[in-house]
Design a protein around this motif. Structure first.
Motif, PDB file in Angstrom:
ATOM      1  N   LEU A  60       0.855  -1.188   0.000  1.00 52.50           N
ATOM      2  CA  LEU A  60       0.000   0.000   0.000  1.00 52.50           C
ATOM      3  C   LEU A  60       0.888   1.233   0.000  1.00 52.50           C
ATOM      4  CD1 LEU A  60      -2.534   1.719   0.356  1.00 52.50           C
ATOM      5  CD2 LEU A  60      -2.568   1.077   2.777  1.00 52.50           C
ATOM      6  N   LEU A  61       0.846   1.988  -1.095  1.00 51.88           N
ATOM      7  CA  LEU A  61       1.651   3.198  -1.215  1.00 51.88           C
ATOM      8  C   LEU A  61       0.938   4.350  -0.519  1.00 51.88           C
ATOM      9  CD1 LEU A  61       2.842   2.946  -4.942  1.00 51.88           C
ATOM     10  CD2 LEU A  61       3.934   2.048  -2.874  1.00 51.88           C
ATOM     11  N   GLY A  62       1.666   5.055   0.343  1.00 52.26           N
ATOM     12  CA  GLY A  62       1.067   6.099   1.167  1.00 52.26           C
ATOM     13  C   GLY A  62       1.011   7.453   0.500  1.00 52.26           C
ATOM     14  N   ASP A  63       0.545   8.440   1.269  1.00 53.57           N
ATOM     15  CA  ASP A  63       0.288   9.782   0.732  1.00 53.57           C
ATOM     16  C   ASP A  63       1.530  10.435   0.144  1.00 53.57           C
ATOM     17  OD1 ASP A  63      -2.618  10.454   1.938  1.00 53.57           O
ATOM     18  OD2 ASP A  63      -1.451   9.352   3.417  1.00 53.57           O
ATOM     19  N   VAL A  64       2.691  10.239   0.772  1.00 54.67           N
ATOM     20  CA  VAL A  64       3.888  11.016   0.420  1.00 54.67           C
ATOM     21  C   VAL A  64       4.251  10.888  -1.047  1.00 54.67           C
ATOM     22  CG1 VAL A  64       6.378  11.236   0.835  1.00 54.67           C
ATOM     23  CG2 VAL A  64       4.808  10.938   2.763  1.00 54.67           C
ATOM     24  N   ILE A  65       4.193   9.679  -1.597  1.00 55.20           N
ATOM     25  CA  ILE A  65       4.622   9.506  -2.998  1.00 55.20           C
ATOM     26  C   ILE A  65       3.449   9.431  -3.971  1.00 55.20           C
ATOM     27  CG2 ILE A  65       6.809   8.418  -2.410  1.00 55.20           C
ATOM     28  CD1 ILE A  65       5.523   5.747  -3.220  1.00 55.20           C
ATOM     29  N   CYS A  66       2.232   9.627  -3.483  1.00 54.43           N
ATOM     30  CA  CYS A  66       1.076   9.505  -4.379  1.00 54.43           C
ATOM     31  C   CYS A  66       0.458  10.839  -4.763  1.00 54.43           C
ATOM     32  CB  CYS A  66       0.021   8.609  -3.724  1.00 54.43           C
ATOM     33  SG  CYS A  66       0.533   6.884  -3.584  1.00 54.43           S
ATOM     34  N   LEU A  67       1.081  11.932  -4.374  1.00 57.46           N
ATOM     35  CA  LEU A  67       0.505  13.246  -4.666  1.00 57.46           C
ATOM     36  C   LEU A  67       0.772  13.705  -6.088  1.00 57.46           C
ATOM     37  CD1 LEU A  67       1.379  15.064  -1.323  1.00 57.46           C
ATOM     38  CD2 LEU A  67      -0.838  14.146  -2.030  1.00 57.46           C
ATOM     39  N   GLN A  68       1.829  13.179  -6.709  1.00 55.83           N
ATOM     40  CA  GLN A  68       2.185  13.577  -8.075  1.00 55.83           C
ATOM     41  C   GLN A  68       2.386  12.343  -8.941  1.00 55.83           C
ATOM     42  OE1 GLN A  68       5.649  16.059  -7.555  1.00 55.83           O
ATOM     43  NE2 GLN A  68       4.414  17.881  -7.154  1.00 55.83           N
ATOM     44  N   ARG A  69       2.237  12.519 -10.249  1.00 59.86           N
ATOM     45  CA  ARG A  69       2.275  11.389 -11.163  1.00 59.86           C
ATOM     46  C   ARG A  69       3.605  10.660 -11.155  1.00 59.86           C
ATOM     47  NH1 ARG A  69       4.730   9.973 -15.588  1.00 59.86           N
ATOM     48  NH2 ARG A  69       3.710   8.523 -17.052  1.00 59.86           N
ATOM     49  N   ASP A  70       4.705  11.391 -11.366  1.00 60.83           N
ATOM     50  CA  ASP A  70       5.990  10.715 -11.583  1.00 60.83           C
ATOM     51  C   ASP A  70       6.416   9.833 -10.410  1.00 60.83           C
ATOM     52  OD1 ASP A  70       6.037  11.816 -14.076  1.00 60.83           O
ATOM     53  OD2 ASP A  70       7.625  13.273 -13.661  1.00 60.83           O
ATOM     54  N   PRO A  71       6.373  10.320  -9.163  1.00 61.51           N
ATOM     55  CA  PRO A  71       6.796   9.440  -8.064  1.00 61.51           C
ATOM     56  C   PRO A  71       5.968   8.163  -7.953  1.00 61.51           C
ATOM     57  CG  PRO A  71       6.752  11.713  -7.334  1.00 61.51           C
ATOM     58  CD  PRO A  71       6.111  11.697  -8.681  1.00 61.51           C
ATOM     59  N   VAL A  72       4.646   8.262  -8.140  1.00 65.26           N
ATOM     60  CA  VAL A  72       3.829   7.058  -7.948  1.00 65.26           C
ATOM     61  C   VAL A  72       4.021   6.075  -9.094  1.00 65.26           C
ATOM     62  CG1 VAL A  72       1.706   8.005  -8.972  1.00 65.26           C
ATOM     63  CG2 VAL A  72       1.568   6.184  -7.289  1.00 65.26           C
ATOM     64  N   ILE A  73       4.134   6.562 -10.328  1.00 67.20           N
ATOM     65  CA  ILE A  73       4.371   5.650 -11.452  1.00 67.20           C
ATOM     66  C   ILE A  73       5.747   5.011 -11.328  1.00 67.20           C
ATOM     67  CG2 ILE A  73       4.669   5.492 -13.944  1.00 67.20           C
ATOM     68  CD1 ILE A  73       1.758   5.756 -13.090  1.00 67.20           C
ATOM     69  N   GLU A  74       6.747   5.804 -10.924  1.00 68.90           N
ATOM     70  CA  GLU A  74       8.088   5.246 -10.718  1.00 68.90           C
ATOM     71  C   GLU A  74       8.064   4.191  -9.617  1.00 68.90           C
ATOM     72  OE1 GLU A  74      10.314   8.734  -9.872  1.00 68.90           O
ATOM     73  OE2 GLU A  74      10.335   9.423 -11.951  1.00 68.90           O
TER      74      GLU A  74
END
Length: 312
Positions: free
Chosen positions: A276-290
């Motif tokens: 489960l990926l948390g808030d910190v890296i899910c606010l913007q596209r690039d970090p969450v896709i990476e």
């Protein structure tokens, strides 16, 4: 939902309130669910938020806060009190932790939902911040919050069933949710010492366990004890989810830290397969896709190494 789509791992991604990235994220091959963090601010009603996210067609998990302690309104301690989401009682003076455990302050007195701090943190403490008080005398009044009740009512109207419940410590916590949302599928977030005891005793009998490392790392008090806690949860439920403090270096730089990579490899090695990926890296596209691409790549690498060892 367990790993699927022919992948060794699966991911549940936190859905920021108004992010344009959600459709792309929902299509990623290892994404099996979205998490709605109900502490985030929304313009719409709970029903309208749920209807909008439901349209993405990906299983939606509504994260209820339960007995988790959070700051209710802005404060600048020690000059103003800190108001909490629940009234508490605890022997004072006692330590309280802010900022994911990075700030330790002394609580001089408690009055219901009011914390009177002896000093610090000398900054603006914002609404929604987590507060951890790790002491055997701590008693928290109530479990589900008023906002939790609003979301459960909206879910019942829409026929939604998937709930994540924070700070689960007893079967009664789960039954309270199911009494309000009959037939609910509940993931149980383990975030405290009593929660670990519950996990060890009940396993997955009341719902799938979640090793919620954001608060659990603080609640175990000594940092190295998080290792044993993670092992205990995956032993109690081999299908457990691991959440938070995952690949957070990607929020600041497109190349992950060595520590983050080692962390993923360790979690995979002890048996976790849903992240489960948390808030910190899910606010913007690039970090969450990476993060999603990297999670898939590390899982493949760890799997290849395990097969190579088995063949020798």
């Amino acid at each position: 939902m367990s790993p699927s789509r022919d992948s060794a791992v699966s991911a549940i991604v936190t859905a920021p309130p108004y992010a344009e990235l959600l459709e792309e994220v929902a299509r990623h091959p290892i994404v099996t669910g979205l998490r709605l963090n109900t502490v985030m601010p929304y313009r719409e009603s709970p029903r309208e938020v749920l209807e909008r996210l439901q349209q993405l067609g990906t299983p939606l998990w509504v994260d209820l806060k339960g007995r988790q302690l959070r700051v209710r309104e802005a404060a600048i301690p020690p000059f103003t009190e800190v108001r909490l989401s629940h009234a508490i009682s605890v022997a004072t003076p006692v330590d309280a932790f802010f900022a994911d455990g990075r700030e330790c302050v002394r609580v001089a007195a408690v009055d219901g939902d009011r914390l009177i701090l002896a000093d610090g943190p000398r900054r603006l403490v914002g609404p929604g911040e987590s507060v951890n008080i790790v002491h055997p005398s701590l008693q928290i009044e109530g479990t589900l919050t008023a906002v939790d009740h609003l979301y459960l009512a909206a879910m019942r109207e829409l026929g939604l069933q998937r709930v994540m419940l924070s700070y689960v410590e007893s079967p009664d916590d789960v039954e309270e949710v199911r009494a309000l949302l009959p037939g609910a599928e509940v993931m149980l977030k383990i975030e405290s010492q009593p929660g670990l005891t519950f996990a060890g005793t009940c396993g997955a009998r009341h719902g799938r366990l979640v090793a919620a490392r954001g608060d659990l790392f603080v609640e175990v008090l000594r940092p190295h004890r998080i290792i044993g806690a993670l092992c205990q949860i995956i032993r109690a439920d081999p299908d457990a989810v691991v959440a938070s403090r995952l690949l957070e270096s990607l929020a600041d730089h497109p190349v992950p830290s060595s520590a983050d990579l080692g962390d993923l490899a360790f979690l995979l090695a002890i048996g976790y397969r849903t992240f489960l990926l948390g808030d910190v890296i899910c606010l913007q596209r690039d970090p969450v896709i990476e993060a999603l691409n990297l999670l898939e790549a590390v899982a493949d690498e760890v799997g290849d190494l395990a097969r190579a060892r088995a063949a020798t």
